[in-house]
Design a protein around this motif. Structure first.
Motif: not given
Lengths: 112, 112
Positions: A94, A99-102, B32, B34, B36, B44, B46, B97, B100
């Motif tokens: 991240q 912010q999104p996690q990848h 926040y 999300l 996936y 996963p 995003f 943030g 997750l």
């Protein structure tokens, strides 16, 4: 493209062994995470790190430790593997909070 | 206790129709959210996110709706395509943030 590389796609180990799972990123992201995914349980956070040599426990840290000696590499260590640690292990990165996690493609670990 | 719940383990939809995936959360500190998508043997991916200051976010065929008073979010996919068949996870984090919390996932099957 965000690149998260996990060292092995499949791994078979024996109970009692010390197991190392490696995760490498090329994005210079601050935050790195280790999850495990089990059927019916979703993804559960084991440990995360928001800086070199920093680590924080997640929801299920028991039986695991981590190491982050360099920014791009985050290692998950099973000190003495047990059969209940058979799972899919996923590393994520991240850029910063909110912010999104990848994710990487995961390591399917079997402990026999 | 589960903080993020996806109460439908599976959903079947015909190609071209709308898919609606639902997610409920209990922690009012989450701000926040999300979604996936996950294919078998992959990590996963995003899809889309939303912060608590908004109630809707769109990206192509994907729209996420957030109802803070009901602590509920949903993902709409229009039109659904066979390639959308996957497991969908919703996730939430607090104001930091970083970490997750994931739901257990909903398996979407889109038939042609």
């Amino acid at each position: 493209d965000v690149k998260v590389t996990q060292s092995s796609r499949y791994l078979v180990k024996r109970t009692g062994e010390k197991v190392f799972l490696e995760c490498v990123q090329d994005m210079d992201h601050e935050n790195m995470f280790w999850y495990r995914q089990d059927p019916g349980l979703g993804l559960r956070l084991i440990y995360f790190s928001y800086d070199v040599k920093m680590k924080e426990k997640g929801d299920i840290p028991e039986g695991y430790s981590v190491s982050r000696e360099k920014k791009e590499r985050f290692s998950l260590i099973l000190e003495s593997a047990s059969t209940n640690q058979t799972s899919m292990y996923l590393c994520a990165i991240q850029y910063r909070g909110n912010q999104p996690q990848h994710f990487g493609d995961g390591t399917r670990l079997s402990i026999l | 206790d589960q903080q993020v719940k996806q109460n439908s383990p599976s959903l079947s939809v015909q190609e071209g129709r709308i898919s609606i995936l639902n997610c409920d959360y209990t922690n009012s500190m989450f701000d926040y959210f999300l979604w996936y998508k996950k294919y078998p043997a992959e990590g996963p991916t995003f899809l889309i996110s939303i912060s608590s200051i908004k109630d809707k976010n769109e990206d192509g065929r994907f729209t996420v709706f957030l109802n803070k008073s009901a602590k509920h979010l949903s993902l709409h996919i229009v039109p659904s395509q066979p390639g959308d068949s996957a497991v969908y996870f919703c996730a939430a984090s607090d104001q930091a943030g970083t970490a997750l919390i994931f739901g257990k996932g909903t398996t979407l099957s889109v038939s042609s």
